[in-house]
Design a protein around this motif. Structure first.
Motif, PDB file in Angstrom:
ATOM      1  N   PHE A 138      11.412  -3.501 -41.468  1.00 10.66           N
ATOM      2  CA  PHE A 138      12.673  -3.661 -41.657  1.00 10.66           C
ATOM      3  C   PHE A 138      13.541  -2.347 -41.999  1.00 10.66           C
ATOM      4  N   GLY A 139      12.800  -1.356 -42.083  1.00  8.53           N
ATOM      5  CA  GLY A 139      13.586   0.054 -42.312  1.00  8.53           C
ATOM      6  C   GLY A 139      13.924   0.310 -43.630  1.00  8.53           C
ATOM      7  N   ARG A 140      14.505   1.298 -43.980  1.00 10.41           N
ATOM      8  CA  ARG A 140      14.592   1.557 -45.266  1.00 10.41           C
ATOM      9  C   ARG A 140      15.869   0.703 -45.862  1.00 10.41           C
ATOM     10  N   GLY A 141      17.021   0.599 -45.379  1.00 13.19           N
ATOM     11  CA  GLY A 141      18.186  -0.215 -45.776  1.00 13.19           C
ATOM     12  C   GLY A 141      18.023  -1.344 -46.231  1.00 13.19           C
ATOM     13  N   ILE A 142      17.266  -2.374 -45.359  1.00 12.63           N
ATOM     14  CA  ILE A 142      17.034  -3.819 -45.732  1.00 12.63           C
ATOM     15  C   ILE A 142      15.878  -3.825 -46.973  1.00 12.63           C
ATOM     16  N   SER A 143      14.922  -2.859 -46.724  1.00 13.24           N
ATOM     17  CA  SER A 143      13.978  -2.790 -48.086  1.00 13.24           C
ATOM     18  C   SER A 143      14.409  -2.323 -49.248  1.00 13.24           C
ATOM     19  N   GLU A 144      15.247  -1.565 -49.217  1.00 14.41           N
ATOM     20  CA  GLU A 144      15.647  -0.672 -50.646  1.00 14.41           C
ATOM     21  C   GLU A 144      16.757  -1.658 -51.192  1.00 14.41           C
ATOM     22  N   LYS A 145      17.533  -2.244 -50.309  1.00 15.69           N
ATOM     23  CA  LYS A 145      18.797  -3.124 -50.819  1.00 15.69           C
ATOM     24  C   LYS A 145      18.156  -4.461 -51.606  1.00 15.69           C
ATOM     25  N   PHE A 146      17.185  -4.998 -50.982  1.00 15.20           N
ATOM     26  CA  PHE A 146      16.575  -6.275 -51.351  1.00 15.20           C
ATOM     27  C   PHE A 146      15.130  -6.323 -51.475  1.00 15.20           C
ATOM     28  N   LEU A 147      14.217  -6.162 -50.304  1.00 18.31           N
ATOM     29  CA  LEU A 147      12.865  -6.605 -50.316  1.00 18.31           C
ATOM     30  C   LEU A 147      12.250  -5.791 -51.329  1.00 18.31           C
ATOM     31  N   VAL A 148      12.141  -4.574 -51.702  1.00 18.98           N
ATOM     32  CA  VAL A 148      11.615  -3.952 -52.538  1.00 18.98           C
ATOM     33  C   VAL A 148      11.973  -4.110 -53.995  1.00 18.98           C
ATOM     34  N   PRO A 149      13.502  -3.937 -54.508  1.00 15.01           N
ATOM     35  CA  PRO A 149      13.675  -4.257 -55.699  1.00 15.01           C
ATOM     36  C   PRO A 149      13.350  -5.771 -56.271  1.00 15.01           C
ATOM     37  N   TYR A 150      13.718  -6.639 -55.355  1.00 14.36           N
ATOM     38  CA  TYR A 150      13.470  -8.021 -55.697  1.00 14.36           C
ATOM     39  C   TYR A 150      11.822  -8.334 -55.843  1.00 14.36           C
TER      40      TYR A 150
END
Length: 438
Positions: A138-150
């Motif tokens: 998913f790349g950096r944007g999707i990952s860092e805005k939701f997938l990683v922090p959640y």
């Protein structure tokens, strides 16, 4: 005393095994004073709450029919899921990766750009890890805005510690074509796009299984404290001993091992724990949404569920008082396995965060309940999988079978637990039938 099948745990897995084994020569040990494991239900001041949110997504019609047959006719209804994500004070549809077009323009462009050029950052992470998989897909944007922090809030660990497939089929994958198509033709279906829920709580499914079990064969307040694998003798918390031919355990695998005299490598079996608050308020709040995900660190919780909306959906809008005129929530917070949980401090922070998020506004708390799920989500890693495979095989040779989310050290649904228990019972039934022919 000797038993053919000694079952440890009166949750869904243990009760299901007792339902499907043909033999009457079994006994269920339960360390708690009630059956159900983490599927217990609490009723307080007219509110119906579970030990965290338990919603059922049946893929096996025969299993669903088996349970429904043992429940009141009007007990269960199907609900079409409505789940949201709170991001920068706005609600967008779940899953995040398929709904980036609902973000503000700058965030949308960033996510879309990073999605197309995801290879530029994917190489910076271990591709075998869960975190590496997120950046790769998913790349950096999707990952860092939701997938990683959640997921860091959920699992309470660094996602690089988890295996790539830590969530299995439960992770909502989407390729670029699906993401772009969703901008014009919304399709947010996932494995739980619809779910069933009993109006009297998840315990009703537990009771359906328990209805086929002789109450005298369930020993409550009895913990397993020692297992002699060579002699096949179990020692209980009250000092009694029971011989067995087969021991079927849904107890957490890491806790069963030392009971059986087996010490795993330190730290190989890791997990988080979850503090779940059930909160009842004097008036309604957000309508129509069943649960909301909160990835941002400024909120202490990672998910808030609305029982009043779920029960209203499951009863055609004619639910009880909790589903009608008042708001009923479950709120989940993740902790590391060794963290100390200050319930009162957490409750005060949760109420402040709910107000900051706009979930409550002038609401009065009229009833509450809490439970710490320990363990809650196991951490699936290459080391834990290898250790589980080796040690569970060794235990099996000694007559000990381990099943369920915690016994099997896996990520699975409640239906999966029933399927697994039924399959194990079928294996023993077949062996018994063959033995009787000899």
């Amino acid at each position: 005393m000797r038993i053919k099948y000694l079952i440890v745990g009166a949750g869904m897995s243990g009760l299901a095994f007792a339902n499907f084994i043909d033999s009457d020569d079994y006994l269920i040990l339960e360390r708690d004073s009630e059956i159900g494991g983490w599927c217990k239900t609490v009723k307080k001041e007219g509110f119906v709450w579970d030990y965290s949110g338990h919603f059922f997504h049946f893929k096996h019609p025969d299993i669903e029919a088996y349970l429904r047959k043992r429940m009141p006719d009007d007990e269960v209804s199907t609900v079409e899921k409505s789940s949201k994500i709170r991001y920068k004070d706005a609600l967008i549809d779940f899953p995040f990766q398929k709904n980036i077009h609902q973000l503000a323009k700058d965030d949308f462009i960033e996510c879309l750009y990073d999605l197309f050029f995801r290879d530029e950052v994917a190489a910076s992470f271990d591709a075998s890890s869960f975190k590496g998989m997120l950046y790769e897909k998913f790349g950096r944007g999707i990952s860092e805005k939701f997938l990683v922090p959640y997921n860091e809030k959920l699992y309470a660990c660094d996602l690089e510690e988890l295996d790539r497939g830590a969530m299995g089929r439960f992770f909502p994958f989407a390729d670029i074509e699906e993401i772009v198509r969703n901008m014009r033709r919304p399709d947010n279906a996932s494995y739980n796009a619809t779910f069933t829920y009993p109006k009297n709580g998840a315990i009703m499914y537990v009771n359906a299984l328990a209805s086929e079990v002789d109450e005298s064969k369930i020993w409550l307040d009895q913990a397993l404290v020692n297992v002699d694998l060579n002699r096949k003798i179990a020692t209980l918390s009250d000092g009694r001993t029971i011989g067995f031919d087969h021991l079927i355990s849904s107890a957490p695998f890491d806790r069963l091992l030392p009971i059986c005299g087996v010490e795993p490598e330190p730290g190989v079996f890791s997990y988080n724990k979850v503090l779940c608050f059930n909160l009842g308020f004097d008036k309604k709040g957000i309508e129509g949404v069943h649960w909301i995900y909160f990835p941002e660190k400024k909120y202490s919780f990672y998910r808030v569920g609305f029982y009043d909306n779920i029960l209203a959906g499951a009863s055609g809008g004619k639910g009880d008082d909790a589903a009608g005129s008042r708001m009923s929530l479950y709120v989940e917070l993740g902790y590391e396995k060794d963290a100390e949980v200050d319930v009162e401090a957490a409750k005060a922070q949760v109420l402040a965060d709910l107000e900051a998020a706009g979930v409550i506004d002038g609401h009065i708390l009229v009833a509450d309940h809490h439970v710490v799920l320990d363990p809650a989500y196991v951490h699936i890693t290459e080391d834990s999988q290898a250790a589980f495979d080796e040690l569970s095989s060794m235990l099996s040779l000694c007559g000990v079978e381990t099943i369920g989310r915690y016994g099997g050290w896996t990520y699975c649904s409640i239906e999966d637990n029933i399927v697994e228990a039924r399959a194990l019972a079928a294996k023993f039934n077949t062996l018994e039938a063959l033995d009787s022919k000899d």
